[in-house]
Design an enzyme around this catalytic site. Structure first.
Site, PDB file in Angstrom:
ATOM      1  N   ASP A  21       0.829  -1.207   0.000  1.00 32.69           N
ATOM      2  CA  ASP A  21       0.000   0.000   0.000  1.00 32.69           C
ATOM      3  C   ASP A  21       0.865   1.259   0.000  1.00 32.69           C
ATOM      4  O   ASP A  21       1.949   1.269   0.585  1.00 32.69           O
ATOM      5  CB  ASP A  21      -0.911  -0.025   1.251  1.00 32.69           C
ATOM      6  CG  ASP A  21      -2.084   0.929   1.114  1.00 32.69           C
ATOM      7  OD1 ASP A  21      -2.290   1.478   0.016  1.00 32.69           O
ATOM      8  OD2 ASP A  21      -2.795   1.135   2.115  1.00 32.69           O
ATOM      9  N   ASN A  69     -10.429  -2.322  -6.581  1.00 28.67           N
ATOM     10  CA  ASN A  69      -9.547  -1.441  -7.371  1.00 28.67           C
ATOM     11  C   ASN A  69     -10.087  -1.113  -8.763  1.00 28.67           C
ATOM     12  O   ASN A  69      -9.630  -0.167  -9.406  1.00 28.67           O
ATOM     13  CB  ASN A  69      -8.137  -2.052  -7.516  1.00 28.67           C
ATOM     14  CG  ASN A  69      -7.308  -1.982  -6.252  1.00 28.67           C
ATOM     15  OD1 ASN A  69      -6.439  -2.803  -6.011  1.00 28.67           O
ATOM     16  ND2 ASN A  69      -7.580  -0.986  -5.416  1.00 28.67           N
TER      17      ASN A  69
HETATM   18  C1  FPP Z   1      -1.535   0.125  -3.504  1.00 31.52           C
HETATM   19  O1  FPP Z   1      -1.076   1.441  -3.525  1.00 31.52           O
HETATM   20  C2  FPP Z   1      -1.024  -0.647  -4.622  1.00 31.52           C
HETATM   21  C3  FPP Z   1      -1.767  -1.229  -5.605  1.00 31.52           C
HETATM   22  C4  FPP Z   1      -3.239  -1.143  -5.657  1.00 31.52           C
HETATM   23  C5  FPP Z   1      -1.150  -1.962  -6.697  1.00 31.52           C
HETATM   24  C6  FPP Z   1       0.080  -2.751  -6.381  1.00 31.52           C
HETATM   25  C7  FPP Z   1       0.811  -2.965  -7.616  1.00 31.52           C
HETATM   26  C8  FPP Z   1       2.161  -2.964  -7.776  1.00 31.52           C
HETATM   27  C9  FPP Z   1       3.115  -2.842  -6.677  1.00 31.52           C
HETATM   28  C10 FPP Z   1       2.750  -3.067  -9.125  1.00 31.52           C
HETATM   29  C11 FPP Z   1       2.440  -4.284  -9.913  1.00 31.52           C
HETATM   30  C12 FPP Z   1       2.699  -5.521  -9.162  1.00 31.52           C
HETATM   31  C13 FPP Z   1       3.041  -6.680  -9.718  1.00 31.52           C
HETATM   32  C14 FPP Z   1       3.109  -7.880  -8.850  1.00 31.52           C
HETATM   33  C15 FPP Z   1       3.384  -6.809 -11.133  1.00 31.52           C
HETATM   34  P1  FPP Z   1      -2.170   2.591  -3.714  1.00 31.52           P
HETATM   35  O2  FPP Z   1      -2.246   2.895  -5.151  1.00 31.52           O
HETATM   36  O3  FPP Z   1      -3.432   2.150  -3.071  1.00 31.52           O
HETATM   37  O4  FPP Z   1      -1.515   3.759  -2.949  1.00 31.52           O
HETATM   38  P2  FPP Z   1      -2.284   4.927  -2.161  1.00 31.52           P
HETATM   39  O5  FPP Z   1      -3.019   4.269  -1.020  1.00 31.52           O
HETATM   40  O6  FPP Z   1      -1.179   5.802  -1.698  1.00 31.52           O
HETATM   41  O7  FPP Z   1      -3.201   5.584  -3.139  1.00 31.52           O
END
Ligand code: FPP
Length: 247
Positions: A21, A69
């Site tokens: 996250d 998401n």
């Molecule tokens: C949460 O941060 C992250 C995600 C919803 C996506 C995770 C994806 C990756 C790390 C990249 C791709 C992964 C693979 C395994 C290829 P957020 O966007 O919710 O952050 P925020 O809470 O600060 O908005």
């Protein structure tokens, strides 16, 4: 010196679950678009995968895309799906070199065709690897998984493959997408949020939680070592008393 030497290799968690996250906030703090955060999040995925395999962790399960998401802006969802395809394709060779098997859980056939295909190819091409299983939870939600399990179990009851009076926790677990893995002993969530957000709800009944005050792209192997050291300092009682655990 790093903390790896302080990790007790004889008491490792077999399975670590991770909620990655804070990619968006990380990017925002740098004045960059959210996608920049996701791209840098991939580096942290590589870091935790390699460090876990080197330590001897058997299973790592990453929450890469939740069912919720899909509600994000279309541009971001598309970028995440593209990143998934590119990352899986690019990392297959490294996974084979490191003897890591790729796995995925979630409603995978609802992913865009290209992402689904890249994923299936990656799973197929790494299926004989045995050092560690890296599972991506994609289009995953734990309540969806439990409902699916209930549906399939009730079909088996109807088909007289299972007797209702024989259903117990062990049998129910066989219907979950994690049926071939042990439950996670440790769950790490970054970004300071302290929730489990519909992740592995059944499997995390006894899991130790480690909430880190860093954004996912800043996660390094040192954070993994510290989380495991912290986990190893805790006493896991499973409802028993301290005395029962010691004796
Ligand atoms: C949460 O941060 C992250 C995600 C919803 C996506 C995770 C994806 C990756 C790390 C990249 C791709 C992964 C693979 C395994 C290829 P957020 O966007 O919710 O952050 P925020 O809470 O600060 O908005």
């Amino acid at each position: 010196m790093n903390s790896e030497s302080q990790v007790d290799k004889t008491r490792l968690p077999r399975h670590i679950a991770v909620i990655m996250d804070g990619n968006g906030r990380w990017a925002k703090a740098k004045g960059q678009p959210r996608v920049f955060g996701h791209k840098n999040g991939v580096k942290a995925v590589r870091e935790i995968s390699e460090a876990s395999a080197e330590l001897g962790i058997e299973y790592v399960t990453l929450y890469a895309f939740s069912t919720e998401n899909w509600n994000r802006p279309k541009l971001e969802v598309n970028a995440l799906m593209t990143l998934l395809v590119e990352t899986v394709r690019r990392e297959i060779a490294t996974m084979n070199k490191n003897n890591i098997r790729l796995n995925a859980i979630g409603e995978l056939d609802k992913l865009p065709g290209k992402s689904f295909k890249a994923l299936l190819d990656g799973i197929e091409e790494t299926k004989n690897n045995s050092r560690m299983t890296l599972t991506l939870a994609l289009n995953y939600s734990a309540r969806w998984e439990i409902v699916e399990a209930a549906k399939r179990l009730s079909k088996d009851v109807k088909d007289e493959k299972v007797q209702t009076e024989n259903i117990n926790e062990e049998i129910f677990s066989q219907y979950l997408s994690t049926h071939n893995m042990p439950d996670p002993e440790l769950m790490i969530r970054t970004s300071g949020e302290q929730r489990i957000s519909n992740y592995l709800l059944w499997q995390m009944a006894y899991t130790e939680f480690c909430f880190l005050d860093i954004f996912w792209p800043d996660f390094t192997r040192e954070h993994l070592y510290k989380a495991i050291i912290d986990f190893q300092s805790r006493e896991r009682r499973f409802g028993k008393t301290s005395e029962q655990i010691i004796s």
